[in-house]
Motif scaffolding. Structure first.
Motif, PDB file in Angstrom:
ATOM      1  N   GLN A 222      72.203  53.472  19.420  1.00 21.00           N
ATOM      2  CA  GLN A 222      72.136  52.080  19.845  1.00 21.00           C
ATOM      3  C   GLN A 222      71.203  51.944  21.043  1.00 21.00           C
ATOM      4  O   GLN A 222      71.270  52.707  21.997  1.00 21.00           O
ATOM      5  CB  GLN A 222      73.532  51.581  20.226  1.00 21.00           C
ATOM      6  N   VAL A 223      70.324  50.957  20.969  1.00 15.96           N
ATOM      7  CA  VAL A 223      69.360  50.700  22.036  1.00 15.96           C
ATOM      8  C   VAL A 223      69.903  49.620  22.958  1.00 15.96           C
ATOM      9  O   VAL A 223      70.497  48.640  22.506  1.00 15.96           O
ATOM     10  CB  VAL A 223      68.005  50.275  21.438  1.00 15.96           C
ATOM     11  N   ALA A 224      69.713  49.817  24.267  1.00 19.73           N
ATOM     12  CA  ALA A 224      70.146  48.829  25.254  1.00 19.73           C
ATOM     13  C   ALA A 224      68.950  48.380  26.081  1.00 19.73           C
ATOM     14  O   ALA A 224      68.187  49.210  26.582  1.00 19.73           O
ATOM     15  CB  ALA A 224      71.208  49.424  26.174  1.00 19.73           C
ATOM     16  N   GLN A 225      68.771  47.088  26.214  1.00 14.63           N
ATOM     17  CA  GLN A 225      67.665  46.550  27.000  1.00 14.63           C
ATOM     18  C   GLN A 225      68.039  46.511  28.479  1.00 14.63           C
ATOM     19  O   GLN A 225      69.091  45.998  28.848  1.00 14.63           O
ATOM     20  CB  GLN A 225      67.322  45.137  26.534  1.00 14.63           C
ATOM     21  N   VAL A 226      67.171  47.066  29.323  1.00 19.35           N
ATOM     22  CA  VAL A 226      67.366  47.019  30.776  1.00 19.35           C
ATOM     23  C   VAL A 226      66.058  46.538  31.399  1.00 19.35           C
ATOM     24  O   VAL A 226      65.037  47.218  31.306  1.00 19.35           O
ATOM     25  CB  VAL A 226      67.749  48.398  31.348  1.00 19.35           C
ATOM     26  N   LEU A 227      66.082  45.365  32.007  1.00 23.82           N
ATOM     27  CA  LEU A 227      64.900  44.789  32.638  1.00 23.82           C
ATOM     28  C   LEU A 227      65.031  44.898  34.156  1.00 23.82           C
ATOM     29  O   LEU A 227      66.017  44.446  34.729  1.00 23.82           O
ATOM     30  CB  LEU A 227      64.730  43.325  32.234  1.00 23.82           C
TER      31      LEU A 227
ATOM     32  N   ARG B  32      76.462  57.531  29.136  1.00 24.73           N
ATOM     33  CA  ARG B  32      77.793  58.081  28.836  1.00 24.73           C
ATOM     34  C   ARG B  32      78.283  57.606  27.471  1.00 24.73           C
ATOM     35  O   ARG B  32      78.996  58.329  26.767  1.00 24.73           O
ATOM     36  CB  ARG B  32      78.759  57.670  29.943  1.00 24.73           C
ATOM     37  N   HIS B  33      77.889  56.401  27.097  1.00 28.77           N
ATOM     38  CA  HIS B  33      78.279  55.852  25.789  1.00 28.77           C
ATOM     39  C   HIS B  33      77.258  56.176  24.695  1.00 28.77           C
ATOM     40  O   HIS B  33      77.278  55.571  23.626  1.00 28.77           O
ATOM     41  CB  HIS B  33      78.474  54.336  25.896  1.00 28.77           C
ATOM     42  N   ARG B  34      76.355  57.110  24.981  1.00 28.00           N
ATOM     43  CA  ARG B  34      75.394  57.619  24.002  1.00 28.00           C
ATOM     44  C   ARG B  34      74.411  56.549  23.521  1.00 28.00           C
ATOM     45  O   ARG B  34      73.890  56.616  22.406  1.00 28.00           O
ATOM     46  CB  ARG B  34      76.121  58.247  22.805  1.00 28.00           C
ATOM     47  N   ALA B  35      74.139  55.575  24.359  1.00 27.38           N
ATOM     48  CA  ALA B  35      73.114  54.583  24.045  1.00 27.38           C
ATOM     49  C   ALA B  35      71.769  55.067  24.583  1.00 27.38           C
ATOM     50  O   ALA B  35      71.695  55.998  25.382  1.00 27.38           O
ATOM     51  CB  ALA B  35      73.476  53.233  24.655  1.00 27.38           C
ATOM     52  N   VAL B  36      70.696  54.424  24.138  1.00 27.09           N
ATOM     53  CA  VAL B  36      69.355  54.717  24.644  1.00 27.09           C
ATOM     54  C   VAL B  36      68.895  53.520  25.478  1.00 27.09           C
ATOM     55  O   VAL B  36      68.531  52.481  24.929  1.00 27.09           O
ATOM     56  CB  VAL B  36      68.346  54.962  23.506  1.00 27.09           C
ATOM     57  N   PRO B  37      68.919  53.629  26.799  1.00 24.96           N
ATOM     58  CA  PRO B  37      68.384  52.537  27.609  1.00 24.96           C
ATOM     59  C   PRO B  37      66.869  52.446  27.418  1.00 24.96           C
ATOM     60  O   PRO B  37      66.155  53.446  27.543  1.00 24.96           O
ATOM     61  CB  PRO B  37      68.723  52.955  29.046  1.00 24.96           C
ATOM     62  N   VAL B  38      66.383  51.267  27.074  1.00 28.48           N
ATOM     63  CA  VAL B  38      64.947  51.019  27.007  1.00 28.48           C
ATOM     64  C   VAL B  38      64.614  50.100  28.172  1.00 28.48           C
ATOM     65  O   VAL B  38      64.985  48.924  28.183  1.00 28.48           O
ATOM     66  CB  VAL B  38      64.538  50.399  25.660  1.00 28.48           C
ATOM     67  N   VAL B  39      63.951  50.667  29.155  1.00 31.80           N
ATOM     68  CA  VAL B  39      63.690  49.979  30.411  1.00 31.80           C
ATOM     69  C   VAL B  39      62.275  49.411  30.393  1.00 31.80           C
ATOM     70  O   VAL B  39      61.335  50.063  29.935  1.00 31.80           O
ATOM     71  CB  VAL B  39      63.852  50.949  31.603  1.00 31.80           C
TER      72      VAL B  39
END
Length: 379
Positions: A105-110, A134-141
């Motif tokens: 799962q991808v997470a958006q971080v701006l 920790r929740h095994r997501a991929v932060p896409v910054v």
């Protein structure tokens, strides 16, 4: 595909990395996003996940994605608001693009640089990214290009990636470029340019050899990558420059075989962190603890919990450096110093409480520790 001018070198073991991917590797001709290079880059990230590693992606490309959506294209020299509109339109498409390529799962971080210069916002960003990993997501910054004028104009995601690498305590910063690595001259103009495979220390000569942007799409050149590496090095993070257009280089990188440039960190992350904790100025006042808490900090290397806190003195805020004091008959003795997760006013309310009571007392919680052991140093 011509062979790389760089020989193969082994990377040391690593657990967490930041990967910076620029617009030149993602943009399609005429606007939009292309998987031509992104497919192999995503394959590298997925291989890292399969090996039990964590990767934070710092990705440009929102403006390029927006160009495929906006019917009327901004002219050269258009107002900043027009380019920011492109970024706003393209950001959602950029996140969807990565979600379609990555296996988690991808997470958006701006973020903006201002977010990371402010200590309280820095802590919030760090906590968010840590929770996502920790929740095994991929932060896409990405930079918050819609509101950050200077960052959008300068195209400084390289330096943002270095800041994020320090923020998440990364072991290594990977910077994908459109050339094989660092050379002692611009290889596009000088056929005699020689590869630089290892950099132990950044020098003025190396910085002078770094040219400008090699792409009409990206606005950051090799110089900004070296500046980012210099920033990461000061934070105890090594940097790897490699050719993100080459699927074979990426496949090798997934097995820790680098054909590119490795830039060493000046000191270890532990040494850098210890130096900062030891030398950062503390706010007036402090956190007064009981003997049981002092023993837990000194003998067990524990975090400071609210149950061992007697009170807080002064008027410090969340994110401030504070002294931890043991109150005795002859006065107060310094036990430790660290970054407080709560303000003095909040600590006075949760003192002697169990960690699980924090939210019910305050109405919110920044976690169960007053000072986490990673942010604390014994004195």
């Amino acid at each position: 595909m011509s062979p790389s001018a760089f020989s193969e070198q082994r990377l040391p073991p690593w657990r967490r990395a930041v990967l910076k991917v620029g617009s030149s590797l993602l943009a399609a001709n005429g606007g939009g996003l292309s998987t031509d290079h992104a497919q192999a880059i995503a394959g590298f990230v997925n291989a890292c996940h399969a090996a039990g590693r964590q990767v934070v992606v710092v990705s440009s490309g929102a403006v390029a994605a927006g160009r495929a959506i906006m019917r009327e294209q901004p002219h050269d020299g258009a107002e900043m608001a027009e380019r920011q509109a492109l970024a706003a339109l393209g950001q959602a498409r950029l996140i969807g693009f990565w979600q379609g390529l990555l296996d988690r799962q991808v997470a958006q971080v701006l973020l903006t640089h201002d977010d990371l210069r402010n200590r309280r916002r820095y802590l919030n960003a760090r906590a968010t990214l840590s929770a996502l990993l920790r929740h095994r997501a991929v932060p896409v910054v990405n930079e918050n290009d819609t509101v950050s004028v200077d960052e959008l104009k300068l195209g400084d995601n390289d330096n943002l990636a270095a800041i994020v690498a320090a923020l998440v305590d990364a072991d290594v910063l990977f910077i994908a470029t459109d050339i094989d690595g660092l050379y002692d001259a611009d290889p596009r103009r000088n056929p005699d340019a020689q590869p630089v495979e290892v950099v132990s220390q950044m020098t003025p000569a190396l910085m002078a050899a770094a040219g400008g942007s090699g792409s009409a799409v990206g606005t950051g050149g090799m110089r900004t990558k070296l500046e980012a590496a210099q920033r990461a090095s000061a934070a105890g993070v090594s940097t790897v420059l490699f050719n993100g257009t080459r699927a074979d280089v990426l496949a090798d990188l997934a097995r820790d075989a680098l054909r590119g440039t490795r830039i060493h960190a000046l000191r270890s992350r532990v040494a850098v962190r210890k130096h900062w904790l030891q030398n950062a100025p503390a706010e007036p006042g402090g956190i007064v603890i009981d003997e049981g808490a002092a023993n837990a900090l000194v003998e067990k290397g524990a975090s400071l919990l609210p149950g061992g806190v007697i009170t807080a003195e002064g008027d410090f805020r969340r994110g401030d450096m504070v002294e931890v004091l043991l109150r005795g008959e002859d006065g107060s003795e310094r036990v430790a110093r660290g970054v407080s997760q709560y303000s003095a006013a909040d600590i006075r309310r949760i003192a002697r409480r169990h960690s699980r009571e924090i939210e019910s007392v305050l109405g919110y919680s920044y976690g169960g520790t007053v000072i986490h052991r990673d942010d604390l140093m014994l004195v």
